[in-house]
Every structure is written in C-alpha cells, then in structure tokens.
Design an enzyme around this catalytic site. Structure first.
Site, short mmCIF file in Angstrom:
data_model
loop_
_atom_site.label_atom_id
_atom_site.label_comp_id
_atom_site.label_asym_id
_atom_site.label_seq_id
_atom_site.Cartn_x
_atom_site.Cartn_y
_atom_site.Cartn_z
N GLY A 1 36.01 -13.54 -15.58
CA GLY A 1 34.98 -14.18 -15.87
C GLY A 1 35.16 -15.39 -16.79
O GLY A 1 33.94 -16.13 -17.02
N GLU B 1 41.30 -16.71 -21.49
CA GLU B 1 41.01 -17.06 -23.45
C GLU B 1 41.99 -17.68 -24.10
O GLU B 1 42.12 -17.48 -25.25
CB GLU B 1 41.15 -15.26 -24.43
CG GLU B 1 42.83 -15.35 -24.34
CD GLU B 1 42.72 -13.43 -22.62
OE1 GLU B 1 44.11 -13.09 -22.31
OE2 GLU B 1 42.46 -14.25 -21.86
N GLU C 1 36.27 -12.84 -25.35
CA GLU C 1 37.25 -13.90 -25.34
C GLU C 1 37.75 -14.60 -27.22
O GLU C 1 38.66 -14.43 -27.13
CB GLU C 1 36.75 -15.11 -24.43
CG GLU C 1 36.61 -14.72 -22.71
CD GLU C 1 38.18 -13.94 -22.37
OE1 GLU C 1 38.74 -13.65 -22.21
OE2 GLU C 1 37.17 -13.12 -21.93
#
Length: 1016
Positions: A428, A431, A465
């Site tokens: 998805g 980070e 994130e």
C-alpha cells in the site's frame, strides 16, 4: 510498510532447522589448507542443509563437550561425521518382517556382530573421557579449548568465507555512507559506488557486510589517518547475501576505516530493491520509472551495506540522471551539477541517522504540489497526468503531520516530506524517511470518480505511514523479531489519529473487523507470538502479517484502555524521547510505560479533575483498585487494578507478546458473584505438530458493563492474572457484557447467560453499542466453530437483525454466514447452501431492498449500502446482479476469469499489483475457486520470482486460493504440492496455516453438517 488492504489479513515462518546430519556437503579440512584466511574465535555457526558448501577448520571456539567427543569417536571408527544415516539404514537389514507386520528376532550372526561393534564403541568413548583436555582429530590429540573443528562455508571462488552466521558480526559498525548511483532507464541497468566509514569495536581482519546480485568490480580500504586506498580481496557468499572484505592487516579497535566499493547491476524485475516499472503517459507512450523498496532486506541489492535495522548510519546520496527526469531521495536536494551531455548529478543533504531499509530514491518524470507546515515542506508527487488527483492527499498529510507532532511532543525532524504515487507498487505504501512511496490507489483521489471508501483508504494509509516517521524511523526495532513495534504501533496510531481528526470516516468499525479476522488466524496452531525469533529471509518476510500489524495494534489499544489514554500517551512520549535515533526492543516500551508510575497516574488524575468534571474519587489500595477517569466529552469511571500497589506493564504485556494465540474467558453468573476462568482459544486439529499449553496464563484486563450501568456512563475493569477468579458485583443484575466495545484481545463464553443476551438483543438491542453487538456475533459463531456452543444458538442470536442499522454488526453477520455458505457450496452441498442464503435473505432482504444505486448519505450509510449490495450481487439476491453485471458478461462467457489472472500476472493489461485482489474475486464463485488454485499451481515459480517467497502477497495468494477447501482430497493435494515444490515452500508458515484452515473446514463440516440440515 502498509500492506494494501486487499492483502492485509492474509498477510502471516517456520524455523529452518540447522542439521549436520543430512546430506553430506563438499568439505575442506582447514588443517590441510594453511593458505586460507585465519579464522577468528566466536565466529562459527552450523549451516543449514541448503548451504551446500561447508568447511571444517581449527579454532578456539568451544563446542559442547559431547559434540567434540562424538565427532572424534566417529573419526576413530572410520565413519563420516556428516553422513551417518546410511549406515543406520544398512544395519536394519538384519531384521525381517512377518506377514502379520511384526518383526522377527535377529539372527545369531547379527547379534554377535552388533555386540562386538557395541563393545568397541563403548571402549572408545571411555578412552576419550579418560584423556582429559584432549580431542582426537586426524592429526592426533589436541588440547581442548585450544583447537577444534569448525564448519565454515565456501565463498564463490572456492576459498573459505570467514563468517557462518546469518546475522552480521558486531565487531564492525557503520557510521556513514557516501552513495553514488546512475540508473539508466534505457538499458535498465545501474552503476554505483559506495564509501562506507566504519568503526572497529573488536580487532579483526575482515569486514562482513551485505550484497545481493551486485557485480562488484573494485574494493579498497583506507585507514582514518591514511591517504592511500589499499586494494583488498573480497569474498562472496550468496546464500546469506554476504561479502567479506579481507584487510591486509589487522583493523584496530576504536579506529575508523573507509571501504570503497564499485559495482553495477540490473534494475530489478520484481517489486524489491532498486526496481523498474513501465507505464503509459498521456500520449500512450511507454515510459520507465525507477524506484526502491528496501524493507526488509532489499537495500543490499542496491548497494553493499550493513543491512540490519540496528546498524544505523548517516547517508549522503548522489544520483546521476537524465536531465529530463527528476530524482528524489530522503533528504532535500543540495545541488544539481552537469556531468556529461544530457546527464546531471543531484546531490542531497546528509541524512539523519537511520537504518538501511529506510533509504530511498526515485528517478522518473514527476510533478508535485506542496504546502509548508511547522518548518517542513510537504509535497505530493505523481506522474504528470495524475497531478490533478493529489490535492486531498496533501491536505490530509498536513493535518496528520501536525496532529502527530502535537501528540508525540516531538517535531517531525526533516525539512521536507515527499509522498510519491508509483504506478505499479506491491505494498500500500512504504515509510522511507522523508520519501514515502505509495500505490497510486492509496494516494490519488479524483473527486469525480473516487468513492467514499477510496477516501477512507487514502486517509488510513497516509496516517499509517506518517506514524512510522516516529515509530520505525525515529525509533526502530532492533531486529525483525520485534517488527510489531513498528507495524503494530503504526497501525494503532493510524486508527487513533483517524478517530481524532476524521471521526466522520468511522475508522473504528474497520479496525474492529480487522481484529476479528486476525483472531481467526491467531486461533490456528500455525500461529506465532507477536514477538518471534527469526533468522532466514523467508522467516523475516513472514513477520509482515496480520499478527504484527493488527494483533500488535489491538494489544496497544487494550493497554491504552487499561492505563487510560493520558497515561498511555505519557508512556509513548517517554519511549520516543529515550530511544530517538536509536533502536529498541519490546521491553524498552514496557519500561517506558512503567516510568509513568502509579504516583504519576494519581497526579495526572488530580490535575484533570477540575478540567473535565466533578465526580467523587475513591482510592481502594486494599482492594487493589485505583479509580481514574478518561477525559472525554463525558466522564468515565474506570477501575485500574494494581498488583501490590504498583502497576507492572512489562509483566502484564509479556504474557501477550511472547505467547501465540489468545484467551477464552468463560463467565458463569451466580447471583452477585461472577466466576471468570481463562484458557487458550485454539482450534483442535489432528496434526502431527499440534501443540497447546493448557497451563499458560494471560494477564487479562477484563472490562464489563451490566444492566444497572449504561455503557455511556461507566465501565468496570478487573485484571484476571490467575486461572480463575470471582468478581463480586454490588448488586444482582439482569445481564452482564464483557470486553466492552471489543477493547480487549479475547473471546468470551457466557456459559449461563447467552439466553439473557439473546433476549436483550431482541427486546432492546441499542442497550449495547454497535461494537458490542458485533462482538457478541463474532464470539458466538467462533464458539460454535470450537464446539463450545451450538450453531442453533448462534442463529438464534442474529434473529434480531431486521432491526439492525449499524454497519459493524451487519458486516460481521454477513462475514460469518458467508463462510458457512462458501464451505457448503464448495463441498457440493448446494441445496443446503441455498437454505443458508434463504435464511440470510429472510433476515436482510427488506434492508437490501431499501438500498439505492446512488452515492448520497453519510459515509456510514454509504458503506452499509455498499456492503449490502455487494453481498446481494455476489449471491444474486433481489435481482441485484441483473443491474450490476453487464460489464462482466464477456469475461464470464469466454472464461475471462482465467485470462484476468494471467493478464494480471503478466502486468500488460492489468497491473501485477492487483493479482491477489483478482484471485480473491475469482475464488468467490463455485468454479472460480478451483481455477484460482490451478492458476497458483501452474504459475508458482513466476509468482515467487515476482513477489518473493514468504512475502505478504504470497501469503495472501496461498490463503485465498486454498481457504475454501473442505475435503481430505484437497488437503492431500495442497500438502503434496508444497512438499514437492521445495522444502522452503513446505516450511512457510502461511502454508501450514493453509493446511490448518483446510483441516478446520473439514472438522467444521463433520461437526455441523447434520445440525445444519436439521436447523435449516
């Protein structure tokens, strides 16, 4: 890293056994190879069978006495230490088997031979023990503790590789990297050079670090005071992705040295490392995009490095690129200078101290919009044709960044934050510090075409994130066994922040459903503790699962409710301040929570009283309770039980993170006395590896409400730290409900009270919150699967549903009944499956009829509409399919489902990132679930090359393609397929989970099929 939601729950290692007794590898005797590099003490580890190339050598590291003696004895007997099993098999030939299956007695000759061999063996063993401090080798007797045979691998050039462990040695620590890269988006290759400044903590002649798939052309070393770079020999050991730089002289403790390595490689075809993807621009022309995905072990495939999370360092990155493209990295750009015709070099500022998996760079044609907040420039970047879809993400990111800075009391430490939408991206999002990469669907929002669910998804992924910028980036788990410290915290903060900033999105309902699904995984014998020992790459990959993310977050939610949110927040602040720019273990978090002492809790309570409300306060030390409050729009009284006057968070939480599974709490009400008893909730399946610890105790922060106390006004709590206990209520009550709003990670069985709760739902279901109603539905169906409660009672509980209007309980009912329907349908019980669907239609038909094909109303109403219509169309209820399926008819008529999966794998028409979602959709239909499994079998090698063995996408694909099997034939087929493919595949935890699930399905059918026929 945020798995894409369609992959999330099926995201879960089997420890690869080190064995010296399997097939014999090639060996080299170091005693006869004096030219090889000297070995240092404390550097040996027995290699797994897959290492293939081993070496025996002499050193000072001490082996267990019995291992030394056994090896010496074996050599004196003329046996091969590495291959004893064949001799054992040959010795079996003296026995014969009778037709009745019994073994006959051995012959006299066999008995005599065995006796002689036994006497010789015992004599030799006694001789060895009678020679103290002596170990026999081929060269004779050597003093113990001075020499022994070690096993080392061989490097690719045939020489001894001086390190045998998967983890890097601690004697060399990286301090700083100077990295220069030049990706070529025409040849799809890249060249690089890296200078690594290291500090020596223990004298050595080697520097071992990671490298994977890199063609190293030159390596030199320079001492801190020296100016001449000395060429060095380097050795490669690909099995562990390691290289060893062999210094020409000893490297001294406390000194800094600089390693300089030049190399080249191809841009990866997978979603891992430094990889390439193609996309079509606004003119339908193919363009290339280079990006990175380094978590967990991908940095080593882009540059040689110390690729473990605890080896933090600073980075200066320079990227050479085509002048028509853009380059981004973790830090702001410092300068751009011409290199050659059409090529420029971007230099970025030196980074903060960080782990290698957080390093990132992107080279592509990108555009962005920006906004400044609190000294940091936030930008959202996308390919040019999507720039008009980044506005929502930018506004959301700024709001969340400001919230986190205020909540953590630590400002975001970088001057810029880039959020980049990548056209084809497995996760998805990722980070990377200062350069967060996203799947386009998780960042781009088109106000004309995107749905309310799209908006919630984008908000959730950004929240996740951004939380990582503190949890994971600022403070990083020391090793992958504590991945949950990163992912569990980021998931917890994701939903907490959304509730605080975007309450209209109702994210708490999504979190509730994820917890239910995580508990399904955690109830299998193949589950694992949240904090689990891992070594191999497959084991590390498999830690990225629902337990690290969802169970970890759920345990933090439970702790927050137990401590109260203000004390919990104070503990987080202490944790971040104590370990910023460093690494941490789980115990560090609990120690930080404990620093917020009982005295602090009392002080906090007194300070909050005048601010929020006026209530009477009591402190009952004798009864082990502390009355505190949660400052919300209303005041809530919560009892916190403290053992011996102090609250030991570490003792409490260790019972949750170091043991797999979760507790089942059985409640028996007898007047004012409530008996509670705990045991492990575990589905019992007859597998050879089934294990259960019936004596294990969790410390469970129980919460409960009763008929005399509405859930809005009060919640009671009790810490169950024993096998059983009795809670005495102040008065008798009509009903009691435990695990208020599903704030705890446990299931409750109301042994005597299910009837009361069923009647309550029929008479006044709003006496319980929507979360509590969903919790009851989940618990009773789970107990029916376990055999603790009847399926009839579970169906009786959901009879109230025609009055239900909340999304959470309706979603849970549809999920549970869909599981039953799918099992029956795939088992061939179509008639009985139809009766299940008829029962669902009876309960929810009117509610389905009320839905319209519009997108108006509140977000909760729109999501409920979507849930009901999706279910109705999937199962052809109320003519829903007639309205919705015209666009799919061509696919259905031409076997489009199989073509759909194949096109997704090839990535031409449909992006490969969508493959697991396609498999999930195909698997829903009766023929489709078989097509999905056939597709996985036929394309297994392609799948594992693209997604990596053990990755959450592979976990998801295995689960989706097998979870509906309920026959012994399918069980055998799945077992055989993975066993035949490879030992590594068969040992994957997700494979064992798939096998557990099929066995559970078989047992469920055996237990409930006849009951369902009577019930329906």
């Amino acid at each position: 890293m945020e798995p894409f939601p369609s992959d999330l729950i099926q995201l879960p290692r089997n420890m690869i056994e080190n064995s010296m007794f399997e097939e014999e590898p090639d060996v080299v005797d170091l005693a006869k190879e004096s030219c090889l590099h000297p070995l240092e003490p404390d550097e040996v580890e027995y290699e797994p069978r897959s290492s293939r190339l081993l070496v025996r050598g002499l050193g000072e590291h001490e082996m267990e006495d019995d291992e030394e003696d056994y090896e010496s004895s074996a050599k004196l007997l003329g046996m091969s230490f590495m291959n004893r099993s064949s001799g054992l098999r040959n010795n079996m030939s003296g026995y014969t088997q009778n037709p009745n299956g019994l073994c006959s007695a051995p012959s006299t000759r066999t008995v005599v031979v065995c006796t002689v061999v036994l006497v010789i063996a015992v004599s030799l063993i006694m001789l060895i023990y009678l020679l103290p401090k002596c170990t026999f080798t081929k060269e004779g007797c050597h003093k113990k503790h001075h020499s022994m045979e070690l096993i080392y691998p061989l490097a690719t050039n045939g020489k001894v590789f001086p390190w045998a462990k998967i983890r890097l040695p601690p004697d060399v620590v990286p301090l700083h990297y100077d990295l220069i890269l030049q990706p070529n988006l025409t040849t799809l290759k890249f060249a690089g050079s890296v200078k690594i400044v290291v500090n020596i903590t223990k004298e050595t002649r080697k520097i071992v670090l990671h490298s994977s798939g890199l063609n190293i052309t030159k390596a030199t070393i320079t001492s801190a005071g020296g100016h001449e770079a000395k060429p060095v020999e380097f050795l490669e050991y690909p099995l562990h992705d390691q290289i060893a730089v062999m210094a020409p002289e000893a490297l001294l403790v406390g000194q800094n040295y600089t390693i300089n390595i030049e190399y080249s490689s191809n841009l990866s075809d997978s979603y891992y490392g430094f990889y390439k993807i193609s996309y079509k621009d606004e003119n339908s022309k193919q363009r290339w995009f280079a990006a990175t995905q380094f978590e967990p072990l991908g940095a080593r495939s882009a540059f040689p490095c110390f690729d473990e999370p605890a080896f933090k360092a600073t980075f200066l990155i320079k990227i050479k690129r085509d002048e028509t493209l853009s380059a981004l990295s973790n830090m702001p750009k410092k300068a751009t200078t011409p290199v050659t015709n059409g090529i420029v070099q971007d230099e970025f500022f030196v980074s903060l101290k960080m782990s290698t998996y957080l390093v990132a760079f992107v080279v592509a044609d990108l555009k962005n919009i920006s906004m400044k907040t609190n000294g940091s420039l936030v930008s959202v970047c996308a390919i040019p044709q999507h720039l008009n879809q980044v506005g929502y993400a930018l506004n959301t990111a700024v709001k969340l960044l400001e919230f986190y800075e205020k909540y953590f009391l630590i400002n975001y430490p970088l001057e810029k934050l880039d959020l980049v939408a990548i056209p084809d991206f497995q996760s998805g999002a990722m980070e990377n510090w200062g350069l967060i990469t996203f799947r386009e669907a998780a960042l781009l929002f088109d106000s004309n075409t995107s749905s309310a669910r799209d908006k919630k998804l984008i908000t959730a992924v950004i929240a996740h994130e951004l939380a990582h910028q503190w949890f994971g980036n600022l403070v990083t788990m020391e090793w992958w066994n504590d991945l949950w410290l990163n992912e569990g915290f980021a998931t917890f903060m994701e939903y907490f922040a959304m509730e605080e900033i975007f309450p209209e999105l109702h994210s708490d309902e999504d979190f509730l459903n994820l917890i239910f699904k995580a508990m399904m995984k955690d109830s299998l014998n193949s589950s694992h503790p949240v904090s689990s020992a891992v070594q191999s790459s497959e084991q590390i990959e498999e830690m990225f699962d629902a337990l690290s993310y969802i169970k970890g977050a759920s345990l933090l939610l439970m702790l927050k409710h137990y401590l109260t949110k203000d004390v919990f927040q104070a503990g987080i602040e202490v944790y971040l301040h104590n370990h910023n720019y460093g690494s941490a273990q789980s115990d560090d978090l609990w120690d930080s929570m404990n620093e917020v002492s009982t005295f602090d809790m009392l002080c906090l309570f007194f300070s909050l009283l005048p601010k929020f409300c006026n209530i009477d306060m009591e402190i009952h030390v004798a009864s082990r309770t502390l009355l505190s409050i949660i400052p919300e729009k209303h005041c809530t009284a919560m009892h916190i039980y403290i053992t011996n006057g102090t609250l030991d968070v570490k003792k409490l939480m260790k019972t949750w993170i170091l043991h797999k599974g979760f507790p089942l709490v059985t409640v028996v009400r007898n007047g004012k006395n409530i008996s509670v008893q705990q045991e492990q909730f575990l589905y019992h399946m007859e597998t050879e590896n089934w294990t259960s610890d019936t004596s294990y105790l969790w410390h469970i922060p129980l919460t409960y409400i009763t008929s005399s106390c509405n859930f809005i006004h009060c919640t009671n709590a009790y810490l169950l730290d024993r096998k059983s206990a009795v809670i005495e209520l102040p008065e008798e009550v009509e009903w009691i409900k435990f695990n208020v709003d599903m704030s705890g990670y446990y299931i409750v069985h109301y042994a005597t009270d299910w009837k009361m709760l069923i009647d309550l739902l029929k008479k006044n279901h709003t006496a319980l919150s929507p979360k509590d109603r969903a919790n009851l539905i989940n618990n009773i169906f789970s107990l029916a699967g376990l055999g603790k409660e009847s399926l009839e009672k579970a169906f009786e509980l959901i009879e109230y549903l025609n009055k239900e209007n909340s999304t959470a309980p309706l979603t849970q009912v549809l999920f549970q009944l869909s599981l039953i329907y799918s099992l029956l349908e795939k088992k061939g019980e179509q008639h009985l499956a139809a009766r299940v669907m008829h029962r669902i239609e009876h309960l929810l038909g009117d509610k389905i009829d009320q839905q319209r094909w519009t997108d108006d109303g509140t977000l909760s109403e729109r999501e409920l509409r979507s849930t009901l219509l999706d279910f109705a169309c999937t199962h052809d209820l109320r003519n829903c399919r007639t309205t919705a399926t015209e666009m799919f008819e061509k696919w259905m008529k031409s076997n489009g489902t199989l073509r759909l999966m194949q096109n997704s794998l090839e990535g031409e028409i449909i992006k490969t990132q969508e493959l697991s979602h396609i498999i999930a959709t195909v698997s829903q239909s009766l023929p489709g679930y078989l097509l999905a499994w056939d597709f996985v079998k036929e394309n297994w090698e392609k799948l594992t090359r693209k997604f990596h063995l053990g990755s959450y996408t592979i976990q998801n694909i295995i689960s989706l393609s097998t979870s509906q099997f309920a026959t012994k034939a399918h069980l055998l087929e799945v077992k055989s397929f993975f066993k035949w493919k490879s030992e590594e595949s068969a040992q994957l935890r997700c494979v064992r989970e798939a096998i557990d699930t099929i066995q559970l399905n078989i047992h469920w059918m055996e237990r409930n099929l006849a009951k369902l026929q009577e019930l329906l």
